[in-house]
Design a protein around this motif. Structure first.
Motif, PDB file in Angstrom:
ATOM      1  N   MET A 146      34.479  44.734  58.598  1.00 43.28           N
ATOM      2  CA  MET A 146      33.620  44.943  57.400  1.00 43.28           C
ATOM      3  C   MET A 146      34.213  45.615  56.333  1.00 43.28           C
ATOM      4  N   SER A 147      34.363  45.106  55.121  1.00 44.99           N
ATOM      5  CA  SER A 147      34.936  45.665  54.063  1.00 44.99           C
ATOM      6  C   SER A 147      34.365  46.620  53.475  1.00 44.99           C
ATOM      7  N   ALA A 148      35.244  47.598  52.537  1.00 42.69           N
ATOM      8  CA  ALA A 148      34.666  48.909  52.037  1.00 42.69           C
ATOM      9  C   ALA A 148      33.410  48.788  51.266  1.00 42.69           C
ATOM     10  N   LYS A 149      33.606  47.742  50.472  1.00 42.45           N
ATOM     11  CA  LYS A 149      32.492  47.404  49.822  1.00 42.45           C
ATOM     12  C   LYS A 149      30.998  47.127  50.392  1.00 42.45           C
ATOM     13  N   SER A 150      31.246  46.306  51.359  1.00 44.01           N
ATOM     14  CA  SER A 150      30.010  46.212  52.312  1.00 44.01           C
ATOM     15  C   SER A 150      29.702  47.333  52.901  1.00 44.01           C
ATOM     16  N   ALA A 151      30.616  48.224  53.646  1.00 45.15           N
ATOM     17  CA  ALA A 151      30.197  49.539  54.119  1.00 45.15           C
ATOM     18  C   ALA A 151      29.520  50.479  53.224  1.00 45.15           C
ATOM     19  N   THR A 152      29.979  50.425  52.044  1.00 45.94           N
ATOM     20  CA  THR A 152      29.621  51.312  50.728  1.00 45.94           C
ATOM     21  C   THR A 152      27.836  50.807  50.556  1.00 45.94           C
ATOM     22  N   ALA A 153      27.688  49.536  50.489  1.00 45.47           N
ATOM     23  CA  ALA A 153      26.469  48.970  50.287  1.00 45.47           C
ATOM     24  C   ALA A 153      25.703  49.236  51.279  1.00 45.47           C
ATOM     25  N   ARG A 154      26.007  48.927  52.425  1.00 48.48           N
ATOM     26  CA  ARG A 154      25.005  49.302  53.763  1.00 48.48           C
ATOM     27  C   ARG A 154      24.775  51.009  53.755  1.00 48.48           C
ATOM     28  N   ALA A 155      25.729  51.647  53.507  1.00 50.45           N
ATOM     29  CA  ALA A 155      25.546  53.263  53.512  1.00 50.45           C
ATOM     30  C   ALA A 155      24.406  53.525  52.608  1.00 50.45           C
ATOM     31  N   GLN A 156      24.327  52.998  51.277  1.00 54.98           N
ATOM     32  CA  GLN A 156      23.345  53.343  50.390  1.00 54.98           C
ATOM     33  C   GLN A 156      22.165  52.334  50.635  1.00 54.98           C
ATOM     34  N   GLY A 157      21.985  51.635  51.569  1.00 53.28           N
ATOM     35  CA  GLY A 157      20.700  51.044  51.878  1.00 53.28           C
ATOM     36  C   GLY A 157      20.518  49.704  51.184  1.00 53.28           C
ATOM     37  N   LYS A 158      21.406  49.502  50.528  1.00 53.81           N
ATOM     38  CA  LYS A 158      21.289  47.924  49.824  1.00 53.81           C
ATOM     39  C   LYS A 158      21.897  46.769  50.556  1.00 53.81           C
ATOM     40  N   PRO A 159      20.881  45.621  50.354  1.00 51.19           N
ATOM     41  CA  PRO A 159      21.270  44.262  51.123  1.00 51.19           C
ATOM     42  C   PRO A 159      22.760  43.788  51.086  1.00 51.19           C
ATOM     43  N   VAL A 160      23.417  43.301  52.048  1.00 52.49           N
ATOM     44  CA  VAL A 160      24.474  42.953  51.896  1.00 52.49           C
ATOM     45  C   VAL A 160      24.345  41.504  52.164  1.00 52.49           C
ATOM     46  N   LEU A 161      24.844  40.788  50.986  1.00 55.21           N
ATOM     47  CA  LEU A 161      24.569  39.006  51.322  1.00 55.21           C
ATOM     48  C   LEU A 161      25.838  38.587  52.184  1.00 55.21           C
ATOM     49  N   GLY A 162      26.809  39.387  51.947  1.00 53.96           N
ATOM     50  CA  GLY A 162      28.107  38.783  52.997  1.00 53.96           C
ATOM     51  C   GLY A 162      27.573  38.655  54.539  1.00 53.96           C
ATOM     52  N   ARG A 163      26.803  39.458  54.960  1.00 52.55           N
ATOM     53  CA  ARG A 163      26.683  39.335  56.246  1.00 52.55           C
ATOM     54  C   ARG A 163      25.745  38.371  56.766  1.00 52.55           C
ATOM     55  N   PHE A 164      25.251  37.349  56.002  1.00 56.24           N
ATOM     56  CA  PHE A 164      24.446  36.318  56.168  1.00 56.24           C
ATOM     57  C   PHE A 164      25.400  35.197  56.338  1.00 56.24           C
ATOM     58  N   PRO A 165      25.246  33.926  57.321  1.00 60.26           N
ATOM     59  CA  PRO A 165      26.146  33.099  57.442  1.00 60.26           C
ATOM     60  C   PRO A 165      26.076  32.296  55.996  1.00 60.26           C
ATOM     61  N   LEU A 166      27.034  31.394  55.662  1.00 63.01           N
ATOM     62  CA  LEU A 166      27.202  30.693  54.464  1.00 63.01           C
ATOM     63  C   LEU A 166      25.867  29.430  54.323  1.00 63.01           C
TER      64      LEU A 166
ATOM     65  N   LEU B 173      23.097  29.875  55.986  1.00 59.49           N
ATOM     66  CA  LEU B 173      21.686  30.623  55.942  1.00 59.49           C
ATOM     67  C   LEU B 173      21.375  30.914  54.327  1.00 59.49           C
ATOM     68  N   ARG B 174      22.525  31.252  53.697  1.00 70.10           N
ATOM     69  CA  ARG B 174      22.339  31.448  52.184  1.00 70.10           C
ATOM     70  C   ARG B 174      22.267  30.081  51.472  1.00 70.10           C
TER      71      ARG B 174
ATOM     72  N   LEU C 205      20.853  27.639  52.565  1.00 66.99           N
ATOM     73  CA  LEU C 205      19.278  27.132  52.825  1.00 66.99           C
ATOM     74  C   LEU C 205      18.352  28.160  51.863  1.00 66.99           C
ATOM     75  N   GLY C 206      18.555  29.289  51.973  1.00 67.29           N
ATOM     76  CA  GLY C 206      17.698  30.151  51.132  1.00 67.29           C
ATOM     77  C   GLY C 206      17.899  29.705  49.561  1.00 67.29           C
ATOM     78  N   TYR C 207      18.886  29.573  49.198  1.00 66.81           N
ATOM     79  CA  TYR C 207      18.825  29.288  47.549  1.00 66.81           C
ATOM     80  C   TYR C 207      18.188  27.803  47.263  1.00 66.81           C
ATOM     81  N   THR C 208      18.456  26.808  48.428  1.00 70.10           N
ATOM     82  CA  THR C 208      17.779  25.614  48.201  1.00 70.10           C
ATOM     83  C   THR C 208      16.300  25.579  48.233  1.00 70.10           C
ATOM     84  N   ALA C 209      15.603  26.504  49.299  1.00 70.12           N
ATOM     85  CA  ALA C 209      14.376  26.770  49.012  1.00 70.12           C
ATOM     86  C   ALA C 209      13.963  27.474  47.874  1.00 70.12           C
ATOM     87  N   VAL C 210      14.550  28.315  47.172  1.00 74.19           N
ATOM     88  CA  VAL C 210      14.154  28.799  46.018  1.00 74.19           C
ATOM     89  C   VAL C 210      14.334  27.969  44.608  1.00 74.19           C
TER      90      VAL C 210
END
Length: 299
Positions: A1-21, A23-24, A26-31
């Protein structure tokens, strides 16, 4: 896990990088699909306005007119050589006049009433606020006949005064302004009173400028509501000279202004009636969101 992702996780923010490409994607297509589904009626409306009546009836969902024409817009603006124009400019003028006056009245009176309920202490304040909440719970259609009787009794039926006066104050607007004023720290008003400002001066010069997000929210809602108002104008007017866009379009759709389907004319008129409110919202949507959220935050 990168430092940026760890910081975002510690702050309770969603981390887009943890979702498979995949899945992301598919989500963008649905939106994107939902967005296209939402704007599709407006695109069809725009395209139909440039069609002929037979073309619109044969290909109602076609996005490209077979023989593009501006005949519908020429009829709306009185430029048709056939003499079959529609009084669209009169409808537009009536709607603009009523909407501007009603919006100005609601912003003034709703903000004054909201400040009185939020800050002034007087007998019956809680009961009065309860009545305002009760008014918000009553369906507007239930008040149509009483409203007509009142307007007719006071000689206001089929007048601009009868169209405007009942809409000058709105219970929902009072509620919005009251909630926002309660979020403003009282220390600001106390400091103004120490400097010798009375209640009216404190409200007008100190508190009201701080309520800019709520005022813009109220302005957008008031303009939209009065611009799209239909049932009140239906019972408040009778003459064609007082027709607004909503009542005029209703007569147009019902076949009161010519025979045939007239899909291009109807959809072109509906599109032009939608543009002012849409432009107002898109220009001030940032302030609208701020004002909608500000009342929920208490200092």
């Amino acid at each position: 896990m990168s430092a940026k992702s760890a910081t975002a996780r510690a702050q309770g923010k969603p981390v887009l990088g943890r979702f498979p490409l995949s899945l992301r994607a598919l989500g963008y297509t649905a939106v994107a699909a939902l967005g296209l589904l939402y704007i599709a009626p407006f695109v069809i409306q725009l395209a139909t306005g440039f069609k002929t009546d037979p073309d619109a009836a044969t290909h109602p969902l076609g996005l490209l007119p077979t023989t593009p024409t501006t005949a519908a817009y020429q009829r709306l603006f009185g430029l048709s050589q056939a003499g079959d124009g529609v009084p669209f400019l009169r409808w537009l003028g009536n709607s603009a006049f009523v909407a501007v006056v009603v919006t100005a009245g609601r912003v003034l009176f709703d903000s004054m009433a909201g400040y009185a309920l939020a800050r002034l202490r007087f007998r019956g304040r809680t009961v009065l606020f309860g009545f305002i909440l009760a008014v918000m719970a009553v369906p507007g259609v239930a008040l149509l006949i009483p409203r007509f009787l009142v307007l007719n009794s006071f000689g206001l039926f089929d007048t601009y005064t009868g169209m405007i006066l009942p809409l000058m104050v709105d219970a929902a607007g009072i509620f919005i302004m009251k909630q926002f004023f309660e979020s403003i720290p009282r220390e600001v008003e106390e400091a103004a009173r120490v400097d010798g400002a009375d209640v009216l001066r404190t409200f007008w010069s100190i508190v009201l400028p701080m309520a800019r997000p709520a005022l813009l929210t109220l302005t957008i809602l008031s303009f939209q509501g009065s611009w799209n108002e239909f049932t009140h104008f239906l019972v408040a007017t009778q003459s064609s000279q007082y027709e607004t866009l909503t009542t005029g379009l209703a007569r147009l759709v019902s076949g009161g202004l010519g025979g045939g389907t007239q899909y291009p004319l109807k959809l072109a008129a509906a599109l032009l009636a939608t543009l002012p409110v849409a432009a107002l919202f898109f220009c001030f949507q940032r302030y609208f969101v701020q004002g909608a959220n500000a009342g929920a935050v208490k200092e």
